[in-house]
Design an enzyme around this catalytic site. Structure first.
Site, PDB file in Angstrom:
ATOM      1  N   HIS A   1     -23.893 -51.738  18.543  1.00 23.97           N
ATOM      2  CA  HIS A   1     -22.773 -50.714  18.395  1.00 23.97           C
ATOM      3  C   HIS A   1     -22.010 -50.718  19.615  1.00 23.97           C
ATOM      4  O   HIS A   1     -22.282 -50.490  20.684  1.00 23.97           O
ATOM      5  CB  HIS A   1     -23.539 -49.272  18.517  1.00 23.97           C
ATOM      6  CG  HIS A   1     -24.325 -48.974  17.338  1.00 23.97           C
ATOM      7  ND1 HIS A   1     -23.958 -48.306  16.201  1.00 23.97           N
ATOM      8  CD2 HIS A   1     -25.647 -49.358  17.143  1.00 23.97           C
ATOM      9  CE1 HIS A   1     -24.930 -48.347  15.224  1.00 23.97           C
ATOM     10  NE2 HIS A   1     -26.109 -48.892  15.815  1.00 23.97           N
TER      11      HIS A   1
ATOM     12  N   HIS B   1     -33.709 -52.989  12.964  1.00 22.64           N
ATOM     13  CA  HIS B   1     -34.412 -52.435  13.939  1.00 22.64           C
ATOM     14  C   HIS B   1     -35.913 -51.945  13.566  1.00 22.64           C
ATOM     15  O   HIS B   1     -36.200 -50.814  13.548  1.00 22.64           O
ATOM     16  CB  HIS B   1     -33.546 -51.394  14.690  1.00 22.64           C
ATOM     17  CG  HIS B   1     -32.887 -50.566  13.778  1.00 22.64           C
ATOM     18  ND1 HIS B   1     -33.297 -49.935  12.497  1.00 22.64           N
ATOM     19  CD2 HIS B   1     -31.811 -50.245  13.599  1.00 22.64           C
ATOM     20  CE1 HIS B   1     -32.655 -49.079  11.876  1.00 22.64           C
ATOM     21  NE2 HIS B   1     -31.418 -49.213  12.643  1.00 22.64           N
TER      22      HIS B   1
HETATM   23  O1  DOR Z   1     -30.821 -44.943  17.848  1.00 19.72           O
HETATM   24  C1  DOR Z   1     -29.818 -45.200  16.732  1.00 19.72           C
HETATM   25  N1  DOR Z   1     -28.530 -45.021  17.472  1.00 19.72           N
HETATM   26  N2  DOR Z   1     -30.055 -45.579  15.745  1.00 19.72           N
HETATM   27  C2  DOR Z   1     -29.060 -45.659  14.731  1.00 19.72           C
HETATM   28  O2  DOR Z   1     -29.401 -45.979  13.677  1.00 19.72           O
HETATM   29  C3  DOR Z   1     -27.641 -45.277  15.132  1.00 19.72           C
HETATM   30  C4  DOR Z   1     -27.271 -45.462  16.712  1.00 19.72           C
HETATM   31  C5  DOR Z   1     -26.253 -45.079  16.965  1.00 19.72           C
HETATM   32  O3  DOR Z   1     -25.014 -45.316  16.414  1.00 19.72           O
HETATM   33  O4  DOR Z   1     -26.174 -44.306  17.966  1.00 19.72           O
HETATM   34 ZN    ZN Z   2     -27.636 -49.310  14.849  1.00 22.88          ZN
END
Ligand code: DOR
Ligand code: ZN
Length: 346
Positions: free
Chosen positions: A15, A174
């Site tokens: 991300h 994940h």
């Molecule tokens: O912990 C997470 N954060 N899992 C996800 O699937 C999305 C991600 C986020 O975009 O912050």
């Molecule tokens: Zn993710």
């Protein structure tokens, strides 16, 4: 003195966000990773090929001239996704994978999929073009315990998709459970999984040690210690269907330390140091390069990065910063709660 030199790693689940947050976190990925698969859950999400082209441009513009990095773009699959647009994005070379979020499963997933029969045409195209479907594998069902949502998803959603599209390349992202490991082990080689750094290190107790600890909250949520141990075993085994996707997910400290804190753990700056530690503890340092730099690339049909990364083991523990910041935005860096001795030196 111990040193290891490996092909520069890739992060097959990342991300990067946009705007100021992108500028803050991007240099940390570029330092240790040659390529990354960029998640599309922005606000608004990256749904069309044109969205992916603009986001790609924003990332490239945020790179300094001397930074050598390739972002691989993904599209956020919705029930209204136009299959012809997906086909077009693949043909143009901009779309490297399509991401399936069940609606409501995680951060910015409200535009995701509720009715999985509505995405069949797109899945048929992905299958025909040999482009992976990356899956956030959790059911969205208040009646299902949060710790069982991955296992339930495999049974209810993933197994039927695999049955209906047996040639479709799928990456279960994940993974956190023995059930997910078993699914990948018991399906053909075009079904793979990514594993994060944090799920190799924390179990569900970390979230509640001495109080509630929002910086260890992510989705899928960390599970029991037995699952963590299984993840470590399979990640360090050299099995080509399990490779690194950090899911490094920056949120500002304010967004994490809140009455309704966001899911996501920012691991990038310490990812390689922690992985070297985990692999060393398993006597599997020889498998580190496969996990971080070779197996994922192979799955995506890419050669290894031409450049290299060297890690050195220091006898005195290194002290990583607790956070990074820029223009008033501060993001906390994952703390594994053990001493780190490995350092990326070039
Ligand atoms: O912990 C997470 N954060 N899992 C996800 O699937 C999305 C991600 C986020 O975009 O912050
Ligand atoms: Zn993710």
């Amino acid at each position: 003195m111990k040193k290891i030199k490996i092909h520069k790693p890739d992060d097959w689940h990342l991300h990067l966000r946009n705007g100021e947050l992108l500028k803050l976190v991007l240099p940390h990925t570029v330092k240790d990773f040659g390529r990354a698969l960029i998640m599309p859950n922005l606000i608004p999400p990256v749904i069309t090929t044109s969205d992916a082209e603009s986001y790609h441009r924003e990332i490239m513009d945020a790179l300094d001239n001397d930074m050598d990095f390739q972002p691989f773009m993904t599209l956020y699959l919705t029930e209204d996704t136009d299959p012809r647009d997906v086909e077009d994005g693949i043909a143009k070379g901009i779309v490297k994978a399509v991401k399936l979020y069940p609606a409501g499963a995680t951060t910015n997933s409200s535009s995701g999929v509720r009715n999985f029969s509505k995405i069949s045409e797109t899945l048929a195209i992905l299958s025909a073009k040999n482009v992976p479907l990356c899956v956030h594998g959790e059911v969205v069902d208040g009646k299902v315990d949060i710790f069982d949502r991955e296992t339930e998803f495999i049974q209810r959603v993933l197994t039927p998709i695999h049955k209906d599209f047996p040639d479709l390349k799928i990456i279960l992202e994940h993974i956190t459970t023995q059930d997910a490991i078993d699914f990948v082990l018991n399906t053909p080689d075009h079904i793979a999984a990514t594993i994060t750094v944090h799920h190799l290190v924390i179990n569900r107790n970390h979230m509640f040690k001495g109080g509630i600890r929002p910086h260890y909250f992510c989705l899928p949520i960390a599970k029991r210690e037995v699952h963590r141990q299984s993840l470590v075993k399979v990640a360090t085994s050299g099995n080509p269907n399990f490779f690194l996707g950090t899911d490094s997910a920056p949120h500002t400290i304010g967004a994490k330390e809140s009455a309704c804190g966001c899911a996501g753990i920012f691991t990038t700056p310490v990812a390689m140091a922690i992985l070297a530690h985990v692999f060393e503890n398993q006597d599997a340092l020889d498998k580190l390069e496969g996990f971080t730099s070779l197996l994922g690339a192979e799955f995506y049909g890419q050669p290894p990065n031409p450049s290299f990364l060297t890690l050195k083991r220091e006898s005195v523990p290194i002290k990583p910063s607790a956070s990074i910041s820029r223009n008033g935005l501060e993001v906390s860096i994952f703390d594994p709660e053990f001493d780190l001795h490995w350092k990326v030196i070039d």
